[in-house]
Design an enzyme around this catalytic site. Structure first.
Site, PDB file in Angstrom:
ATOM      1  N   ARG A 161      19.197   6.424  30.567  1.00 44.90           N
ATOM      2  CA  ARG A 161      19.311   5.360  29.559  1.00 44.90           C
ATOM      3  C   ARG A 161      20.722   5.238  28.998  1.00 44.90           C
ATOM      4  O   ARG A 161      20.913   4.944  27.813  1.00 44.90           O
ATOM      5  CB  ARG A 161      18.352   5.593  28.377  1.00 44.90           C
ATOM      6  CG  ARG A 161      16.906   5.473  28.721  1.00 44.90           C
ATOM      7  CD  ARG A 161      16.396   4.063  28.455  1.00 44.90           C
ATOM      8  NE  ARG A 161      15.032   3.960  28.926  1.00 44.90           N
ATOM      9  CZ  ARG A 161      13.966   4.003  28.134  1.00 44.90           C
ATOM     10  NH1 ARG A 161      14.100   4.101  26.841  1.00 44.90           N
ATOM     11  NH2 ARG A 161      12.763   3.916  28.660  1.00 44.90           N
ATOM     12  N   ARG A 179      20.288   1.068  23.552  1.00 48.12           N
ATOM     13  CA  ARG A 179      20.445   0.661  22.146  1.00 48.12           C
ATOM     14  C   ARG A 179      21.343   1.541  21.298  1.00 48.12           C
ATOM     15  O   ARG A 179      21.670   1.174  20.175  1.00 48.12           O
ATOM     16  CB  ARG A 179      19.060   0.575  21.495  1.00 48.12           C
ATOM     17  CG  ARG A 179      18.266  -0.614  21.974  1.00 48.12           C
ATOM     18  CD  ARG A 179      16.820  -0.528  21.540  1.00 48.12           C
ATOM     19  NE  ARG A 179      16.181   0.577  22.233  1.00 48.12           N
ATOM     20  CZ  ARG A 179      14.885   0.849  22.172  1.00 48.12           C
ATOM     21  NH1 ARG A 179      14.091   0.122  21.422  1.00 48.12           N
ATOM     22  NH2 ARG A 179      14.379   1.853  22.845  1.00 48.12           N
ATOM     23  N   ARG A 214      22.202  -7.896  24.183  1.00 48.66           N
ATOM     24  CA  ARG A 214      20.756  -8.115  24.152  1.00 48.66           C
ATOM     25  C   ARG A 214      20.402  -9.254  23.193  1.00 48.66           C
ATOM     26  O   ARG A 214      19.564 -10.095  23.510  1.00 48.66           O
ATOM     27  CB  ARG A 214      20.072  -6.834  23.721  1.00 48.66           C
ATOM     28  CG  ARG A 214      18.569  -6.905  23.645  1.00 48.66           C
ATOM     29  CD  ARG A 214      18.082  -5.530  23.219  1.00 48.66           C
ATOM     30  NE  ARG A 214      16.656  -5.469  23.052  1.00 48.66           N
ATOM     31  CZ  ARG A 214      16.044  -5.767  21.919  1.00 48.66           C
ATOM     32  NH1 ARG A 214      16.738  -6.190  20.877  1.00 48.66           N
ATOM     33  NH2 ARG A 214      14.745  -5.652  21.833  1.00 48.66           N
ATOM     34  N   ASP A 259      14.130  -2.172  34.468  1.00 49.21           N
ATOM     35  CA  ASP A 259      13.062  -1.367  33.893  1.00 49.21           C
ATOM     36  C   ASP A 259      12.069  -1.021  34.992  1.00 49.21           C
ATOM     37  O   ASP A 259      11.957  -1.753  35.975  1.00 49.21           O
ATOM     38  CB  ASP A 259      12.347  -2.122  32.769  1.00 49.21           C
ATOM     39  CG  ASP A 259      11.557  -1.154  31.905  1.00 49.21           C
ATOM     40  OD1 ASP A 259      12.158  -0.497  31.049  1.00 49.21           O
ATOM     41  OD2 ASP A 259      10.339  -1.012  32.129  1.00 49.21           O
ATOM     42  N   TYR A 294       0.705   2.513  32.932  1.00 48.01           N
ATOM     43  CA  TYR A 294       0.941   1.280  32.165  1.00 48.01           C
ATOM     44  C   TYR A 294       0.031   0.150  32.641  1.00 48.01           C
ATOM     45  O   TYR A 294      -0.443  -0.661  31.839  1.00 48.01           O
ATOM     46  CB  TYR A 294       2.412   0.862  32.277  1.00 48.01           C
ATOM     47  CG  TYR A 294       3.331   1.768  31.493  1.00 48.01           C
ATOM     48  CD1 TYR A 294       3.513   1.609  30.125  1.00 48.01           C
ATOM     49  CD2 TYR A 294       4.013   2.816  32.115  1.00 48.01           C
ATOM     50  CE1 TYR A 294       4.341   2.450  29.405  1.00 48.01           C
ATOM     51  CE2 TYR A 294       4.837   3.662  31.408  1.00 48.01           C
ATOM     52  CZ  TYR A 294       4.997   3.479  30.045  1.00 48.01           C
ATOM     53  OH  TYR A 294       5.816   4.320  29.325  1.00 48.01           O
TER      54      TYR A 294
HETATM   55  O1  CP3 Z   1      18.948   4.572  32.439  1.00 51.28           O
HETATM   56  C1  CP3 Z   1      19.404   3.415  32.296  1.00 51.28           C
HETATM   57  O2  CP3 Z   1      20.390   3.147  31.581  1.00 51.28           O
HETATM   58  C2  CP3 Z   1      18.789   2.299  33.140  1.00 51.28           C
HETATM   59  C3  CP3 Z   1      17.846   1.471  32.513  1.00 51.28           C
HETATM   60  C4  CP3 Z   1      16.404   1.910  32.290  1.00 51.28           C
HETATM   61  C5  CP3 Z   1      15.624   1.340  31.253  1.00 51.28           C
HETATM   62  N1  CP3 Z   1      14.336   1.786  31.383  1.00 51.28           N
HETATM   63  C6  CP3 Z   1      16.124   0.411  30.250  1.00 51.28           C
HETATM   64  C7  CP3 Z   1      15.328   0.168  29.039  1.00 51.28           C
HETATM   65  C8  CP3 Z   1      15.565   2.772  33.003  1.00 51.28           C
HETATM   66  C9  CP3 Z   1      15.897   3.690  34.176  1.00 51.28           C
HETATM   67  C10 CP3 Z   1      14.262   2.665  32.431  1.00 51.28           C
HETATM   68  C11 CP3 Z   1      13.088   3.378  32.954  1.00 51.28           C
HETATM   69  C12 CP3 Z   1      11.833   3.352  32.210  1.00 51.28           C
HETATM   70  N2  CP3 Z   1      11.261   2.310  31.528  1.00 51.28           N
HETATM   71  C13 CP3 Z   1      10.911   4.434  32.152  1.00 51.28           C
HETATM   72  C14 CP3 Z   1      11.076   5.744  32.874  1.00 51.28           C
HETATM   73  C15 CP3 Z   1      12.081   6.610  32.232  1.00 51.28           C
HETATM   74  C16 CP3 Z   1      11.649   7.197  30.926  1.00 51.28           C
HETATM   75  O3  CP3 Z   1      12.312   6.890  29.922  1.00 51.28           O
HETATM   76  O4  CP3 Z   1      10.728   7.988  30.934  1.00 51.28           O
HETATM   77  C17 CP3 Z   1       9.809   4.026  31.386  1.00 51.28           C
HETATM   78  C18 CP3 Z   1       8.589   4.863  31.028  1.00 51.28           C
HETATM   79  C19 CP3 Z   1      10.038   2.676  31.011  1.00 51.28           C
HETATM   80  C20 CP3 Z   1       9.118   1.772  30.258  1.00 51.28           C
HETATM   81  C21 CP3 Z   1       9.744   1.322  29.015  1.00 51.28           C
HETATM   82  N3  CP3 Z   1      10.765   0.403  28.948  1.00 51.28           N
HETATM   83  C22 CP3 Z   1       9.473   1.751  27.698  1.00 51.28           C
HETATM   84  C23 CP3 Z   1       8.416   2.796  27.334  1.00 51.28           C
HETATM   85  C24 CP3 Z   1      10.323   1.047  26.845  1.00 51.28           C
HETATM   86  C25 CP3 Z   1      10.371   1.094  25.351  1.00 51.28           C
HETATM   87  C26 CP3 Z   1      11.250   2.242  24.990  1.00 51.28           C
HETATM   88  C27 CP3 Z   1      11.557   2.281  23.521  1.00 51.28           C
HETATM   89  O5  CP3 Z   1      12.180   3.304  23.181  1.00 51.28           O
HETATM   90  O6  CP3 Z   1      11.253   1.349  22.775  1.00 51.28           O
HETATM   91  C28 CP3 Z   1      11.162   0.238  27.647  1.00 51.28           C
HETATM   92  C29 CP3 Z   1      12.257  -0.646  27.191  1.00 51.28           C
HETATM   93  C30 CP3 Z   1      13.633  -0.302  27.643  1.00 51.28           C
HETATM   94  N4  CP3 Z   1      13.965  -0.008  28.931  1.00 51.28           N
HETATM   95  C31 CP3 Z   1      14.823  -0.319  26.853  1.00 51.28           C
HETATM   96  C32 CP3 Z   1      15.888  -0.035  27.722  1.00 51.28           C
HETATM   97  C33 CP3 Z   1      17.359  -0.002  27.377  1.00 51.28           C
HETATM   98  C34 CP3 Z   1      14.905  -0.652  25.372  1.00 51.28           C
HETATM   99  C35 CP3 Z   1      14.561  -2.091  25.246  1.00 51.28           C
HETATM  100  C36 CP3 Z   1      15.333  -2.842  24.190  1.00 51.28           C
HETATM  101  O7  CP3 Z   1      16.528  -3.093  24.340  1.00 51.28           O
HETATM  102  O8  CP3 Z   1      14.661  -3.222  23.220  1.00 51.28           O
END
Ligand code: CP3
Length: 354
Positions: free
Chosen positions: A27, A31, A40, A77, A154
């Site tokens: 990540r 944010r 964003r 994502d 999911y």
């Molecule tokens: O690593 C990186 O920089 C690449 C981008 C990336 C994102 N999600 C961006 C993201 C990657 C590799 C993911 C993978 C992802 N997404 C996983 C597996 C990795 C992990 O963290 O376990 C999972 C379970 C998801 C599903 C997902 N997407 C969730 C649960 C959420 C909400 C997270 C939260 O903290 O609110 C997201 C959204 C998400 N994916 C964000 C980002 C930067 C935040 C969204 C925003 O900007 O509001």
């Protein structure tokens, strides 16, 4: 395509000698960076950001402009795959991801199909191509997907879950149905990762965020087995270069030997395991990626440095270590802490001259 100027990350994954330990951060584009939040809000939403290759490229590059990271990761994502399967992904403000049409009964599972990646997920492969051009062979680009089981969580729960009651009910009541869903999803994941590889990603990572919620037996049958199926269907070479594969099961520390057996090049470790113990269990077969507690980044600079040093020393000398956190960086992390960590890993590992 020549290898990137900095190929330290790829070399470490293939357990070749490097001058220092490479680092990237799960990540890393997110944010905790004010410039990410600005892009964003300009995009309107997180999904709009993912679906716009120009903006996805812009945010992929943001952490690299700040820190001398050794790899970029595609901004996207894991849930884009079930979205392309027709489940209707959306993000409710402050609630995380949700699906409008979760898959919960026999009819819905039988209706699932492998999406046409070339049309439904073209925005991802377009982003990969654009990011590769923008990177201009400076550092490698990582592609990724969720593991079939983590995506299934999911798809069935319809969003995040504390207890995985719905998917586990299916697992124990109708394992045949869950297997059918996982089979279709595994085919989709392999096709999706191969499309990313064709478009130019230079390593791929499978995120099995929820495999660790399973019992010992269920993990093998419902998560590991389908990751193995995906790995065995991947293109392992592109443009004459090997494309290393990393598998990361959060909470998978008990099962490292079995994970090493599925044919991956590297295993991602969460922060609960001692990397020295992990290495002695599997280190002559795979590289290791990890594994600092993301919350260490809320400590002082001295604490961050000390923890980085402890992990580097625990891994020891020799090749095959990619430094990372044990899970994604928290959105509340001070960016200065990330700068300190990257500098510390580079400096301290160079001294060990691995
Ligand atoms: O690593 C990186 O920089 C690449 C981008 C990336 C994102 N999600 C961006 C993201 C990657 C590799 C993911 C993978 C992802 N997404 C996983 C597996 C990795 C992990 O963290 O376990 C999972 C379970 C998801 C599903 C997902 N997407 C969730 C649960 C959420 C909400 C997270 C939260 O903290 O609110 C997201 C959204 C998400 N994916 C964000 C980002 C930067 C935040 C969204 C925003 O900007 O509001």
């Amino acid at each position: 395509m020549p290898r990137p100027q900095n190929d330290t990350f790829l070399r470490a994954l293939l357990r070749q000698p490097t001058d220092y330990t490479p680092i990237w951060i799960m990540r890393q584009a997110g944010r905790y960076l004010p410039e990410y939040n600005a892009t964003r809000s300009h995009a309107g939403s997180f999904l709009a950001l993912c679906k716009n290759p120009n903006l996805a490229t812009e945010v992929t590059m943001q952490p690299l402009a700040r820190f001398p990271l050794d790899a970029a990761i595609l901004f996207s994502d894991i849930l884009t795959v079930p979205d392309a399967m027709g489940l209707g992904l959306y993000f409710a403000e402050g609630e995380g991801p949700k699906f409008a049409r979760p898959v919960r009964d026999e009819a819905a599972i039988k209706a699932l199909h492998v999406p046409d990646i070339a049309s439904e997920l073209k925005y991802v492969t377009d982003a990969v191509e654009q990011i590769r051009k923008t990177l201009n062979n400076s550092v490698p680009l990582i592609g990724f997907s969720g593991s079939p089981f983590t995506l299934a969580c999911y798809m069935i729960e319809g969003g995040g879950s504390d207890d995985f009651r719905l998917i586990k009910s299916m697992l124990y009541k109708r394992p045949d149905l869950l297997h059918r869903l996982l089979e279709t999803t595994a085919q989709a994941v392999a096709a999706y990762l191969n499309a990313q590889i064709e478009a130019g990603v230079q390593a791929v990572m499978l995120f099995d965020t929820w495999g660790g919620a399973l019992s010992h037996r269920a993990y093998r049958e419902f998560s590991l087995r389908y990751m193995e199926q995906v790995v065995s269907n991947l293109k392992r070479e592109h443009d004459g270069e090997k494309v290393p594969v990393i598998a990361f099961t959060k909470g998978g520390g008990l099962w490292l030997e079995s994970i090493a057996d599925i044919g991956v090049d590297a295993i991602g470790l969460d922060w609960t395991i001692d990397i020295n113990a992990a290495r002695s269990r599997v280190g002559n077969r795979v590289a290791l990626q990890g594994n600092m507690d993301p919350m260490t980044l809320f400590g002082s600079k001295e604490a961050i440095r000390a923890e980085a040093k402890a992990i580097l020393n625990a891994f020891g000398s020799g090749s095959g270590h990619v430094f990372n956190l044990g899970h994604g960086v928290s959105q509340h992390t001070p960016p200065e802490s990330v700068a300190e960590l990257v500098a510390a890993v580079h400096e301290l590992s160079r001294k060990n001259s691995r």
